[in-house]
Enzyme design. Sequence first.
Site, PDB file in Angstrom:
ATOM      1  N   TYR A  57       0.817  -1.213   0.000  1.00  0.00           N
ATOM      2  CA  TYR A  57       0.000   0.000   0.000  1.00  0.00           C
ATOM      3  C   TYR A  57       0.854   1.268   0.000  1.00  0.00           C
ATOM      4  O   TYR A  57       0.447   2.279  -0.576  1.00  0.00           O
ATOM      5  CB  TYR A  57      -1.018  -0.020   1.152  1.00  0.00           C
ATOM      6  CG  TYR A  57      -2.123  -0.995   0.843  1.00  0.00           C
ATOM      7  CD1 TYR A  57      -3.104  -0.667  -0.091  1.00  0.00           C
ATOM      8  CD2 TYR A  57      -2.149  -2.255   1.410  1.00  0.00           C
ATOM      9  CE1 TYR A  57      -4.091  -1.567  -0.441  1.00  0.00           C
ATOM     10  CE2 TYR A  57      -3.142  -3.166   1.074  1.00  0.00           C
ATOM     11  CZ  TYR A  57      -4.108  -2.820   0.144  1.00  0.00           C
ATOM     12  OH  TYR A  57      -5.078  -3.711  -0.209  1.00  0.00           O
ATOM     13  N   ARG A  60       1.625   1.737  -3.599  1.00  0.00           N
ATOM     14  CA  ARG A  60       0.469   2.243  -4.350  1.00  0.00           C
ATOM     15  C   ARG A  60       0.154   3.698  -3.988  1.00  0.00           C
ATOM     16  O   ARG A  60      -0.248   4.486  -4.834  1.00  0.00           O
ATOM     17  CB  ARG A  60      -0.757   1.345  -4.107  1.00  0.00           C
ATOM     18  CG  ARG A  60      -0.597  -0.004  -4.812  1.00  0.00           C
ATOM     19  CD  ARG A  60      -1.826  -0.854  -4.700  1.00  0.00           C
ATOM     20  NE  ARG A  60      -2.993  -0.237  -5.288  1.00  0.00           N
ATOM     21  CZ  ARG A  60      -4.245  -0.604  -5.015  1.00  0.00           C
ATOM     22  NH1 ARG A  60      -4.469  -1.581  -4.159  1.00  0.00           N
ATOM     23  NH2 ARG A  60      -5.254   0.009  -5.586  1.00  0.00           N
ATOM     24  N   GLN A  90     -15.133   2.256  -6.826  1.00  0.00           N
ATOM     25  CA  GLN A  90     -14.442   1.135  -6.183  1.00  0.00           C
ATOM     26  C   GLN A  90     -12.969   1.479  -6.018  1.00  0.00           C
ATOM     27  O   GLN A  90     -12.224   0.735  -5.398  1.00  0.00           O
ATOM     28  CB  GLN A  90     -14.562  -0.116  -7.059  1.00  0.00           C
ATOM     29  CG  GLN A  90     -15.977  -0.593  -7.248  1.00  0.00           C
ATOM     30  CD  GLN A  90     -16.084  -1.524  -8.454  1.00  0.00           C
ATOM     31  OE1 GLN A  90     -15.960  -2.735  -8.323  1.00  0.00           O
ATOM     32  NE2 GLN A  90     -16.294  -0.969  -9.611  1.00  0.00           N
ATOM     33  N   ASN A  91     -12.558   2.611  -6.591  1.00  0.00           N
ATOM     34  CA  ASN A  91     -11.140   2.971  -6.559  1.00  0.00           C
ATOM     35  C   ASN A  91     -10.739   3.524  -5.193  1.00  0.00           C
ATOM     36  O   ASN A  91     -11.514   4.222  -4.544  1.00  0.00           O
ATOM     37  CB  ASN A  91     -10.828   4.015  -7.631  1.00  0.00           C
ATOM     38  CG  ASN A  91     -11.069   3.473  -9.023  1.00  0.00           C
ATOM     39  OD1 ASN A  91     -11.221   2.270  -9.195  1.00  0.00           O
ATOM     40  ND2 ASN A  91     -11.117   4.347 -10.002  1.00  0.00           N
ATOM     41  N   HIS A 108     -14.464   0.885  -1.462  1.00  0.00           N
ATOM     42  CA  HIS A 108     -13.370   0.000  -1.035  1.00  0.00           C
ATOM     43  C   HIS A 108     -12.307   0.698  -0.204  1.00  0.00           C
ATOM     44  O   HIS A 108     -11.216   0.170  -0.013  1.00  0.00           O
ATOM     45  CB  HIS A 108     -12.734  -0.671  -2.267  1.00  0.00           C
ATOM     46  CG  HIS A 108     -13.625  -1.683  -2.910  1.00  0.00           C
ATOM     47  ND1 HIS A 108     -13.441  -2.162  -4.191  1.00  0.00           N
ATOM     48  CD2 HIS A 108     -14.730  -2.320  -2.437  1.00  0.00           C
ATOM     49  CE1 HIS A 108     -14.388  -3.048  -4.475  1.00  0.00           C
ATOM     50  NE2 HIS A 108     -15.191  -3.154  -3.436  1.00  0.00           N
ATOM     51  N   THR A 176     -14.949  -0.555 -15.209  1.00  0.00           N
ATOM     52  CA  THR A 176     -14.955  -1.621 -14.202  1.00  0.00           C
ATOM     53  C   THR A 176     -15.408  -2.921 -14.836  1.00  0.00           C
ATOM     54  O   THR A 176     -16.329  -2.932 -15.647  1.00  0.00           O
ATOM     55  CB  THR A 176     -15.846  -1.281 -12.982  1.00  0.00           C
ATOM     56  OG1 THR A 176     -15.962  -2.460 -12.157  1.00  0.00           O
ATOM     57  CG2 THR A 176     -17.230  -0.805 -13.363  1.00  0.00           C
ATOM     58  N   SER A 177     -14.746  -4.006 -14.439  1.00  0.00           N
ATOM     59  CA  SER A 177     -15.124  -5.327 -14.966  1.00  0.00           C
ATOM     60  C   SER A 177     -16.389  -5.844 -14.277  1.00  0.00           C
ATOM     61  O   SER A 177     -16.943  -6.859 -14.701  1.00  0.00           O
ATOM     62  CB  SER A 177     -13.976  -6.314 -14.743  1.00  0.00           C
ATOM     63  OG  SER A 177     -13.682  -6.408 -13.358  1.00  0.00           O
TER      64      SER A 177
HETATM   65  P1  OAD Z   1     -10.687  -4.391 -13.158  1.00  0.00           P
HETATM   66  O1  OAD Z   1      -9.203  -4.427 -13.401  1.00  0.00           O
HETATM   67  O2  OAD Z   1     -11.351  -5.671 -12.791  1.00  0.00           O
HETATM   68  O3  OAD Z   1     -11.434  -3.833 -14.448  1.00  0.00           O
HETATM   69  C1  OAD Z   1     -10.954  -2.687 -15.103  1.00  0.00           C
HETATM   70  C2  OAD Z   1     -11.862  -2.370 -16.264  1.00  0.00           C
HETATM   71  O4  OAD Z   1     -11.390  -1.170 -16.854  1.00  0.00           O
HETATM   72  C3  OAD Z   1     -11.895  -3.445 -17.368  1.00  0.00           C
HETATM   73  O5  OAD Z   1     -13.233  -3.701 -17.758  1.00  0.00           O
HETATM   74  C4  OAD Z   1     -11.092  -2.774 -18.500  1.00  0.00           C
HETATM   75  O6  OAD Z   1     -11.581  -3.164 -19.802  1.00  0.00           O
HETATM   76  C5  OAD Z   1     -11.392  -1.318 -18.252  1.00  0.00           C
HETATM   77  N1  OAD Z   1     -10.378  -0.389 -18.795  1.00  0.00           N
HETATM   78  C6  OAD Z   1      -9.061  -0.565 -19.001  1.00  0.00           C
HETATM   79  N2  OAD Z   1      -8.503   0.545 -19.505  1.00  0.00           N
HETATM   80  C7  OAD Z   1      -9.500   1.470 -19.619  1.00  0.00           C
HETATM   81  C8  OAD Z   1      -9.566   2.822 -20.070  1.00  0.00           C
HETATM   82  N3  OAD Z   1      -8.493   3.475 -20.502  1.00  0.00           N
HETATM   83  N4  OAD Z   1     -10.768   3.435 -20.049  1.00  0.00           N
HETATM   84  C9  OAD Z   1     -11.888   2.796 -19.605  1.00  0.00           C
HETATM   85  N5  OAD Z   1     -11.876   1.528 -19.166  1.00  0.00           N
HETATM   86  C10 OAD Z   1     -10.700   0.868 -19.166  1.00  0.00           C
HETATM   87  O7  OAD Z   1     -10.937  -3.245 -12.065  1.00  0.00           O
HETATM   88  P2  OAD Z   1     -12.240  -2.983 -11.156  1.00  0.00           P
HETATM   89  O8  OAD Z   1     -13.465  -3.427 -11.849  1.00  0.00           O
HETATM   90  O9  OAD Z   1     -12.155  -1.597 -10.684  1.00  0.00           O
HETATM   91  O10 OAD Z   1     -10.947  -4.288  -5.022  1.00  0.00           O
HETATM   92  O11 OAD Z   1     -11.948  -3.963  -9.955  1.00  0.00           O
HETATM   93  C11 OAD Z   1     -12.852  -4.038  -8.895  1.00  0.00           C
HETATM   94  C12 OAD Z   1     -12.140  -4.338  -7.605  1.00  0.00           C
HETATM   95  O12 OAD Z   1     -11.278  -5.470  -7.780  1.00  0.00           O
HETATM   96  C13 OAD Z   1     -11.186  -3.256  -7.153  1.00  0.00           C
HETATM   97  O13 OAD Z   1     -11.828  -2.204  -6.465  1.00  0.00           O
HETATM   98  C14 OAD Z   1     -10.254  -3.993  -6.235  1.00  0.00           C
HETATM   99  C15 OAD Z   1     -10.017  -5.212  -7.087  1.00  0.00           C
HETATM  100  O14 OAD Z   1      -9.665  -6.378  -6.426  1.00  0.00           O
HETATM  101  C16 OAD Z   1     -10.280  -4.351  -3.864  1.00  0.00           C
HETATM  102  O15 OAD Z   1      -9.078  -4.176  -3.776  1.00  0.00           O
HETATM  103  C17 OAD Z   1     -11.161  -4.634  -2.697  1.00  0.00           C
END
Ligand code: OAD
Length: 238
Positions: A57, A60, A90-91, A108, A176-177
Site C-alpha cells: 500500500y 500504491r 471502487q477505486n 473499497h 470496471t469489470s
Molecule cells: P478491473 O481491473 O477488474 O477492471 C478494469 C476495467 O477497466 C476493465 O473492464 C477494463 O476493460 C477497463 N479499462 C481498461 N482501460 C481502460 C480505459 N483506458 N478506459 C476505460 N476503461 C478501461 O478493475 P475494477 O473493476 O475496478 O478491489 O476492480 C474491482 C475491484 O477489484 C477493485 O476495487 C479492487 C479489485 O480487487 C479491492 O481491492 C477490494
Amino acid sequence: MMVKNKIVFFTGAGVSAESGLATFRDSEDGLWNNYHIEDVCTPEAWERDKELVLEFYNFRRKQCQEVLPNLAHFKMAELDDYFEVIIITQNVDDLHERAGSKNMIHLHGELMKSRSILDDSLIYVQEKDINLGDFCEKGYQLRPHIVWFGESLDEKKINTAIEKVKECDVCVIVGTSLLVSPANMIPFYLRKSAKLIVIDPKDVKIDFIESDDYYHLKTTATDGMVQVFESLIKNINK
Ligand code: OAD
C-alpha cells in the site's frame, strides 16, 4: 426552481488507467498479475506479514501521488455545475477528488487514509508511508483504510449508494469489470426507465441490469466522458 437531473457515476480502475495507474485484471500490467491477492489484500495476509502488506500500500500510495487526474475525472467533476452528481467508486485513489468532485462514495476505502486496528472509527489522513510502529492516538498500530477481501463493506455506504442508484436519471458505469461483489450489485438497483451508459473498451457483463435505454461506448474513459459530457449538456432538462 429548475430541478437538476440526478447522475450517478459508478467507476472502477479503468477510469484511472489513463492517469497511469494499473487496473487489476487487464493483461500484462494488471495489478493482480504482479501480486497475489491473498499475499497483500486479506486479513490473513495482515496477520502473516504486516510489513509486506504495508509495503504494497505504501507503493500504491506513492504511485497515486505521482499521477494526475485525467480528462475523464475532470469531465465528471465539471458536471457538478449542471446536475446533481454522485460518484460511487471502487477505486482507492483520490483522483476524483483532486479533479474537483464533491460527492463521493469510496466503497473499497481510501489509499490516502489510515485507521487504527483497535477502532475502525479512528481514521487519519495519510500522505506518507505507514510503518510498523506507527500508532493511533490510543497506541495501536495503523493499517491502510482499505476494505480487504474477506472484510465487509461499510453498510451505510452501500445503502446510500443503492439509494442514489435507485433515484438517479442517468447511470454511467466507467472502467470496471463488475467482477467484485457486493460492489458490482449496486447498479442492479437502477430503474428500468433510467438511462444506462457503459464506458469500457471491453465487453462488460451487465445483463443483470434492466434498462430500456442502454448504450455501451466501447472506448477509453477520457474519450467516452467527452462524448457523455457533451450529450448530457446538450440534453439538459429535456
Ligand atoms: P478491473 O481491473 O477488474 O477492471 C478494469 C476495467 O477497466 C476493465 O473492464 C477494463 O476493460 C477497463 N479499462 C481498461 N482501460 C481502460 C480505459 N483506458 N478506459 C476505460 N476503461 C478501461 O478493475 P475494477 O473493476 O475496478 O478491489 O476492480 C474491482 C475491484 O477489484 C477493485 O476495487 C479492487 C479489485 O480487487 C479491492 O481491492 C477490494
